[in-house]
Design an enzyme around this catalytic site. Structure first.
Site, short mmCIF file in Angstrom:
data_model
loop_
_atom_site.label_atom_id
_atom_site.label_comp_id
_atom_site.label_asym_id
_atom_site.label_seq_id
_atom_site.Cartn_x
_atom_site.Cartn_y
_atom_site.Cartn_z
N HIS A 130 53.82 58.74 105.30
CA HIS A 130 54.52 57.49 105.56
C HIS A 130 54.06 56.82 106.86
O HIS A 130 54.59 55.79 107.26
CB HIS A 130 56.03 57.79 105.63
CG HIS A 130 56.92 56.61 105.55
ND1 HIS A 130 57.74 56.22 106.58
CD2 HIS A 130 57.11 55.70 104.55
CE1 HIS A 130 58.43 55.15 106.23
NE2 HIS A 130 58.06 54.80 105.02
N ASP A 164 37.33 52.12 117.51
CA ASP A 164 36.36 52.56 118.52
C ASP A 164 36.93 53.55 119.52
O ASP A 164 36.40 53.70 120.63
CB ASP A 164 35.77 51.35 119.26
CG ASP A 164 34.86 50.51 118.36
OD1 ASP A 164 34.40 51.03 117.33
OD2 ASP A 164 34.63 49.33 118.69
N ASP A 174 68.38 52.43 128.08
CA ASP A 174 68.47 52.23 129.53
C ASP A 174 67.40 51.29 130.07
O ASP A 174 67.00 51.39 131.24
CB ASP A 174 68.38 53.58 130.26
CG ASP A 174 69.67 54.38 130.13
OD1 ASP A 174 70.68 53.81 129.67
OD2 ASP A 174 69.65 55.59 130.46
N HIS A 233 63.30 46.37 108.11
CA HIS A 233 62.38 47.47 107.86
C HIS A 233 61.94 48.16 109.14
O HIS A 233 61.17 49.11 109.13
CB HIS A 233 61.15 46.95 107.09
CG HIS A 233 60.33 48.01 106.45
ND1 HIS A 233 59.12 48.44 106.96
CD2 HIS A 233 60.53 48.73 105.33
CE1 HIS A 233 58.62 49.37 106.18
NE2 HIS A 233 59.44 49.58 105.19
N LYS A 285 51.89 54.72 109.71
CA LYS A 285 51.12 53.48 109.78
C LYS A 285 50.38 53.47 111.12
O LYS A 285 50.95 53.09 112.15
CB LYS A 285 52.01 52.24 109.68
CG LYS A 285 52.67 52.04 108.32
CD LYS A 285 54.01 52.72 108.21
CE LYS A 285 54.72 52.37 106.91
NZ LYS A 285 55.96 53.16 106.74
N LYS A 301 61.83 50.32 112.76
CA LYS A 301 62.21 51.66 113.21
C LYS A 301 61.94 51.72 114.72
O LYS A 301 60.93 52.26 115.17
CB LYS A 301 61.40 52.74 112.50
CG LYS A 301 61.40 52.66 110.95
CD LYS A 301 60.20 51.95 110.43
CE LYS A 301 59.99 52.07 108.93
NZ LYS A 301 61.05 51.75 108.06
#
Length: 406
Positions: free
Chosen positions: A113, A120, A300, A293, A115, A295
């Site tokens: 899952h 380089d 603080d 969608h 991404k 996450k």
């Protein structure tokens, strides 16, 4: 698996496909040596085709290109779409591309899952954004609200080496030329930037709780504010307890969750927790403009995280995930401001009255659903499974014909 906190990074927040895709495509277009990409979803649509074009162009000018996609999340790649990349020299890897049985896919669990992108060995991207048109606003009301980040600095070498090690671990072909890259020792302060960063992953063999543990550690140490925006929110007892304890000791705890879900069951499960959270003083918002969608989290005004991991049983217990944690006030302020704009303009606040005591039947249904979801990962581990493998496409061939969701 997690790295140490490393200093000397420049980090930039990217919101939705409008920010993310141009930066990734530009970076690939400027690559001179190597491009490594992992993604859950790659669709044959306008976004996927643009990625395909820049990868083909890179491979044709001699850049080593490795693209790994999940076999469940990305099954709609046509033969022409995939074959064009392979013919140009792109190494296309399919993670756990199980065949169908009577037209049904059963490889729904333990998905790749993540991404991630490295270019380089000097530039990296991490977040929750897939390569699909539903991450840009012109897709319509079902377009997703999401986040990613761009990273320059010593952590990039760790992310790059992780991608190489994962390809090798799962049997990808064509990686013999990829060697471990040394990090930048004793980075001079300010060479890239001043942010401290840490790369954290989870899988089903090692570091299976690392991402959740870093969330809990930050929440338990919070002194003034915790803000979490997460698409699929159904964490375990320890994380819920950490949020409640923080709120009870006076920390301003804010959750931004789905109010217009792309997976209705996910919102229903999250709502099972609203009563216990709100009663402890946690403020719960539902984002109602379009499917959330993201996450991400800010604590603080200095600790932040951006990545692929939801706070639900799939991400915390089954899927292969990756997040970057950052200590940097400027980056935290940027992300916090973006979340506040969502709260001010597109969210509704949930009150005790909104989660008033349900009927006896709904209480029993909720309790049953809660315990079923909490035990779901443990039950899944009882199901016999083979070690996932990467299938590398080296000759013209077709991939499946239907879609996936994240």
């Amino acid at each position: 698996m997690k790295t140490d906190w490393l200093p000397g990074h420049a980090v930039q927040m990217l919101e939705n496909g409008e920010d993310y895709f141009p930066r990734v495509f530009e970076a690939v277009s400027q690559a001179r040596r190597e491009v490594l990409i992992e993604t859950f979803i790659l669709f044959d649509d306008k976004v996927g085709r643009e990625l395909r074009e820049v990868l083909i162009a890179a491979a044709q000018r001699g850049v080593v290109v490795h693209l790994t996609v999940d076999g469940f999340g990305s099954p709609d790649l046509t033969g022409e779409f995939a074959d064009g990349m392979v013919a140009a020299g792109v190494h296309l890897h399919l993670f756990d591309n199980a065949r169908r049985f009577m037209g049904v896919r059963f490889n729904v669990l333990r998905r790749m899952h993540r991404k991630l992108v490295t270019v380089d060995g000097k530039l990296a991207f991490c977040g929750g954004i897939n390569y699909s048109a539903d991450h840009v606003a012109d897709f319509g009301p079902e377009s997703k609200q999401d986040y990613a980040m761009e990273i320059r600095g010593p952590l990039v070498a760790d992310i790059r080496n992780f991608l190489v090690a994962e390809m090798r671990r799962y049997g990808a072909r064509g990686i013999s030329t990829l060697r471990a890259q040394r990090g930048t020792p004793q980075v001079m302060p300010g060479r890239y930037g001043h942010a401290r960063a840490m790369f954290v992953t989870r899988d089903n063999r090692r570091g299976s709780t690392d991402i959740e543990r870093e969330y809990r550690r930050a929440i338990l140490g919070a002194k003034s504010e915790v803000v979490i925006a997460n698409a699929y929110f159904f964490p375990g007892y320890r994380l819920v307890s950490a949020l409640r304890r923080a709120a009870k000791r006076g920390v301003n705890v804010i959750l931004v969750l789905q109010g217009q879900p792309d997976v209705p069951m996910a919102m229903y499960c999250a709502r099972l927790l609203y009563g216990t959270l709100i009663s402890a003083g946690v403020t719960v918002y539902e984002y109602c403009e379009r499917p959330l969608h993201g996450k991400v989290a800010v604590i603080d005004g200095q600790w932040s995280t951006v990545g692929s991991s939801n706070l639900d049983p799939l991400s915390l217990s089954l899927n292969l995930e990756a997040n970057v944690m950052v200590h940097d006030r400027a980056f935290a302020a940027d992300l916090r401001g973006r979340l506040q704009r969502l709260i001010d303009n597109h969210c509704r606040s949930l009150t005790k009255e909104d989660v008033a005591r349900p009927s006896r039947w709904r209480t029993l249904l909720g309790v049953a659903s809660y315990h079923a979801m909490r035990r779901f990962p443990a039950l899944c581990r009882l199901i016999p499974s083979r070690k996932p493998r990467i299938e590398t496409l080296c000759a013209p061939m077709s991939v499946g014909a239907d879609g996936g969701s994240s």
